[in-house]
Design an enzyme around this catalytic site. Structure first.
Site, PDB file in Angstrom:
ATOM      1  N   GLU A 148      37.783  38.079  57.961  1.00 16.96           N
ATOM      2  CA  GLU A 148      38.856  38.792  58.678  1.00 16.96           C
ATOM      3  C   GLU A 148      38.748  38.718  60.202  1.00 16.96           C
ATOM      4  O   GLU A 148      38.866  39.723  60.890  1.00 16.96           O
ATOM      5  CB  GLU A 148      38.913  40.247  58.196  1.00 16.96           C
ATOM      6  CG  GLU A 148      39.173  40.336  56.711  1.00 16.96           C
ATOM      7  CD  GLU A 148      39.145  41.757  56.163  1.00 16.96           C
ATOM      8  OE1 GLU A 148      39.058  42.706  56.941  1.00 16.96           O
ATOM      9  OE2 GLU A 148      39.226  41.896  54.923  1.00 16.96           O
ATOM     10  N   ASN A 190      37.138  33.851  55.053  1.00 21.90           N
ATOM     11  CA  ASN A 190      37.910  34.710  54.144  1.00 21.90           C
ATOM     12  C   ASN A 190      38.807  35.649  54.937  1.00 21.90           C
ATOM     13  O   ASN A 190      38.365  36.259  55.910  1.00 21.90           O
ATOM     14  CB  ASN A 190      36.889  35.536  53.329  1.00 21.90           C
ATOM     15  CG  ASN A 190      37.507  36.316  52.188  1.00 21.90           C
ATOM     16  OD1 ASN A 190      38.290  35.752  51.409  1.00 21.90           O
ATOM     17  ND2 ASN A 190      37.167  37.593  52.079  1.00 21.90           N
ATOM     18  N   HIS A 226      45.687  40.486  48.564  1.00 18.52           N
ATOM     19  CA  HIS A 226      46.014  41.890  48.274  1.00 18.52           C
ATOM     20  C   HIS A 226      47.537  41.976  48.360  1.00 18.52           C
ATOM     21  O   HIS A 226      48.102  42.028  49.453  1.00 18.52           O
ATOM     22  CB  HIS A 226      45.356  42.819  49.297  1.00 18.52           C
ATOM     23  CG  HIS A 226      43.862  42.813  49.221  1.00 18.52           C
ATOM     24  ND1 HIS A 226      43.168  43.295  48.128  1.00 18.52           N
ATOM     25  CD2 HIS A 226      42.920  42.375  50.095  1.00 18.52           C
ATOM     26  CE1 HIS A 226      41.863  43.161  48.352  1.00 18.52           C
ATOM     27  NE2 HIS A 226      41.690  42.597  49.518  1.00 18.52           N
ATOM     28  N   GLU A 253      40.142  38.193  46.483  1.00 21.00           N
ATOM     29  CA  GLU A 253      40.168  39.659  46.328  1.00 21.00           C
ATOM     30  C   GLU A 253      41.477  40.112  45.686  1.00 21.00           C
ATOM     31  O   GLU A 253      42.073  41.123  46.080  1.00 21.00           O
ATOM     32  CB  GLU A 253      39.985  40.349  47.695  1.00 21.00           C
ATOM     33  CG  GLU A 253      38.717  39.936  48.412  1.00 21.00           C
ATOM     34  CD  GLU A 253      38.503  40.675  49.729  1.00 21.00           C
ATOM     35  OE1 GLU A 253      39.162  41.694  49.989  1.00 21.00           O
ATOM     36  OE2 GLU A 253      37.639  40.218  50.502  1.00 21.00           O
ATOM     37  N   ASP A 255      44.477  41.691  44.034  1.00 18.78           N
ATOM     38  CA  ASP A 255      45.009  42.888  43.374  1.00 18.78           C
ATOM     39  C   ASP A 255      46.483  42.966  43.726  1.00 18.78           C
ATOM     40  O   ASP A 255      46.903  42.509  44.783  1.00 18.78           O
ATOM     41  CB  ASP A 255      44.224  44.168  43.699  1.00 18.78           C
ATOM     42  CG  ASP A 255      44.008  44.429  45.176  1.00 18.78           C
ATOM     43  OD1 ASP A 255      44.735  43.853  46.013  1.00 18.78           O
ATOM     44  OD2 ASP A 255      43.122  45.239  45.492  1.00 18.78           O
TER      45      ASP A 255
HETATM   46  O1  G2I Z   1      39.547  46.895  52.141  1.00 14.19           O
HETATM   47  C1  G2I Z   1      39.683  46.079  51.009  1.00 14.19           C
HETATM   48  C2  G2I Z   1      38.873  44.807  51.145  1.00 14.19           C
HETATM   49  C3  G2I Z   1      39.467  43.953  52.240  1.00 14.19           C
HETATM   50  N1  G2I Z   1      38.741  42.699  52.381  1.00 14.19           N
HETATM   51  C4  G2I Z   1      37.313  42.833  52.582  1.00 14.19           C
HETATM   52  C5  G2I Z   1      36.690  43.711  51.500  1.00 14.19           C
HETATM   53  O2  G2I Z   1      35.313  43.895  51.756  1.00 14.19           O
HETATM   54  C6  G2I Z   1      37.399  45.031  51.416  1.00 14.19           C
HETATM   55  O3  G2I Z   1      36.723  45.796  50.389  1.00 14.19           O
HETATM   56  C7  G2I Z   1      36.671  47.164  50.587  1.00 14.19           C
HETATM   57  C8  G2I Z   1      35.923  47.779  49.405  1.00 14.19           C
HETATM   58  O4  G2I Z   1      36.649  47.543  48.232  1.00 14.19           O
HETATM   59  C9  G2I Z   1      35.807  49.302  49.620  1.00 14.19           C
HETATM   60  O5  G2I Z   1      34.960  49.854  48.609  1.00 14.19           O
HETATM   61  O6  G2I Z   1      35.984  47.453  51.778  1.00 14.19           O
HETATM   62  C10 G2I Z   1      35.989  48.836  52.063  1.00 14.19           C
HETATM   63  C11 G2I Z   1      35.392  49.071  53.434  1.00 14.19           C
HETATM   64  O7  G2I Z   1      36.149  48.555  54.422  1.00 14.19           O
HETATM   65  C12 G2I Z   1      35.225  49.590  50.988  1.00 14.19           C
HETATM   66  O8  G2I Z   1      35.314  50.966  51.207  1.00 14.19           O
HETATM   67  C13 G2I Z   1      34.116  51.603  51.468  1.00 14.19           C
HETATM   68  C14 G2I Z   1      34.444  52.967  52.051  1.00 14.19           C
HETATM   69  O9  G2I Z   1      35.154  52.781  53.272  1.00 14.19           O
HETATM   70  C15 G2I Z   1      33.184  53.722  52.328  1.00 14.19           C
HETATM   71  O10 G2I Z   1      33.498  55.017  52.773  1.00 14.19           O
HETATM   72  C16 G2I Z   1      32.337  53.754  51.065  1.00 14.19           C
HETATM   73  O11 G2I Z   1      31.093  54.330  51.361  1.00 14.19           O
HETATM   74  O12 G2I Z   1      33.368  51.769  50.284  1.00 14.19           O
HETATM   75  C17 G2I Z   1      32.128  52.334  50.517  1.00 14.19           C
HETATM   76  C18 G2I Z   1      31.293  52.309  49.247  1.00 14.19           C
HETATM   77  O13 G2I Z   1      31.980  52.925  48.215  1.00 14.19           O
END
Ligand code: G2I
Length: 444
Positions: A148, A190, A226, A253, A255
């Protein structure tokens, strides 16, 4: 019809891949020479429903958060791989591919890195890439090396971030360090909102074209996908134009929200299957309740783990049509030739050493290959005389005496023994410029 014509017709049919009848997402994708994966959260590996679906349906895993910078290097120089290792081990023990996600990103940086800038941040970032990719060396099918880094909107340029402010070459420096650390992993860029041909995806396209022209090591582009109820009409054309640059494309990714979900999933799958270099699809979670898009139900299984209509349409799309991928999934790219290969220097004690450099303005990563001669060795010492101005800042897989000028390197406990003709490697990072030295090696 002549025999030749019949054979030719049969070959033509084979070339567009016959319909198949896989009964799971992974098996069906594998019949098309591709993988079908999911993001996995380590803390869900004790959830029976989750693991049952994971093991049955998917043949690739991506760590959803566990390999990000804040998770893997919470304090500078202190690495934590426990949760990432759990996902890697779970996948590999079951023959799944593993995608690494993500070495550098402007989000989810540890606090200490958020507070850094300039050459200190650049060094820390490259060290991070080197250390994490080295930890997982040989186990990762593809790394999201940089995530990103491009801005949304019409400009097609880079996103502002602390990493970007270290200099525009931070992305290529990261790719070079990743290649040096794990030559067997495919290295991906990515991003999201890159599904169709738009300013952002074109900015990335131009970067990839430039990297290929200049020999910066890049193997794949991840299109996150997404999506919200629809997919751009030029989704397949966009995949194709990246493939035409000579990189693989991975849907990383996926969805999809909205009432048209099942159709859009099928459309995405068909687009990937239609492009030979679109080598795999990853959905970003298993059940709707596992999704980061809370309440939007964008995945293939409902909260209880039941297959949704989108699952069925995805499986059906996987089973019909598609272009075979020329290479088998799971096959790592051949180890690329090092950027410049100085001739190995002979040492008196039965070993030779060769140094490969990845340099950027103000710093470098050196990888040193130790090769045993005609007999096995049980310990080795390498001497490298660095040019003035170059200084070692940290090292791995060897101990050193001296950080400037004449530096001496000795094996650590696990890599002193090298069979005749075999190799082992160590490395170090430094500031300044390190071109020129020819290492010498002695062994016992
Ligand atoms: O935002 C969706 C995705 C966009 N592309 C990059 C990916 O890495 C990203 O994944 C998401 C995860 O699915 C989430 O699970 O990235 C987020 C962070 O930017 C993740 O969220 C984080 C929460 O912000 C935190 O508060 C939490 O501690 O997940 C963490 C673990 O559950």
């Amino acid at each position: 019809m002549t025999v030749t014509a019949v054979v030719a017709a049969g070959m033509a049919l084979l070339a567009i891949a016959p319909a198949s009848a896989g009964t799971t997402l992974g098996a069906s994708a594998a019949e098309k020479g591709r993988y079908f994966g999911t993001a996995v959260a380590a803390n869900k590996l004790s959830d029976n429903t989750y693991v049952t679906i994971l093991n049955r349906e998917f043949n690739s895993v991506t760590a959803e958060n566990e390999m990000k910078w804040n998770a893997t290097e919470p304090q500078q120089g202190q690495f934590s791989h426990t949760n990432g290792d759990r996902i890697v081990n779970h996948g590999r023990q079951r023959g799944m591919l593993v995608r690494g996600h993500a070495l550098l990103w402007h989000q989810q940086q540890p606090g200490w890195a958020q507070n850094m800038s300039g050459s200190a941040l650049r060094s820390a970032a490259i060290n991070h890439v080197t250390q994490v990719a080295t930890h997982y060396r040989g186990k990762i099918h593809s790394w999201d090396v940089v995530n990103e880094a491009f801005a949304d909107g019409t400009g097609g340029g880079r996103r502002d971030s602390n990493l970007q402010r270290t200099g525009n070459d931070w992305i290529e420096a990261a790719f070079r360090a990743a290649r040096a650390a794990d030559p067997g992993a495919k290295l991906c860029y990515n991003d999201y909102n890159t599904d169709g041909i738009n300013a952002k995806s074109t900015g990335i396209y131009n970067m990839v074209r430039d990297f290929k022209a200049r020999g910066v090591p890049i193997d794949c582009v991840g299109i996150q996908s997404h999506l919200t109820n629809t997919v751009p009409g030029d989704y397949q054309a966009n995949i194709q134009r990246f493939a035409d640059l000579g990189v693989d494309v991975q849907i990383t990714e996926l969805d999809i929200t909205g009432s048209n979900q099942a159709n859009v999933y099928a459309s995405v799958v068909r687009s990937c299957l239609a492009v030979a270099r679109c080598t795999g699809i990853t959905v970003w979670g298993i059940r709707d309740s596992d999704s980061w898009r809370t309440g939007q139900n964008p995945l293939l299984f409902d909260n209880s783990g039941n297959k949704k209509a989108a699952y069925t349409s995805t499986l059906n799309a996987l089973n019909s049509g598609g272009t075979p991928v020329p290479t088998t999934p799971g096959t790592n790219p051949t180890t690329p030739p090092p950027p410049s290969t100085p001739p190995p220097t002979s040492g008196p004690g039965g070993c030779t050493a060769t140094m490969f450099l990845n340099s950027w303005t103000g710093g470098f990563v050196a990888t040193v290959r130790v090769t045993a001669g005609a007999s096995a060795i049980t310990s080795w010492r390498v001497t490298i005389t660095l040019p003035s101005g170059a200084a070692v800042t940290n090292a791995w897989s060897a101990t050193n005496t001296g950080t400037t000028g004449t530096t001496q390197w000795a094996n650590v406990s696990y890599n002193g023994t090298v069979a005749a003709g075999q190799t082992t490697e160590f490395g170090f990072q430094g500031t300044g410029t390190a071109t020129g030295p020819s290492p010498t090696c002695t062994a016992s």
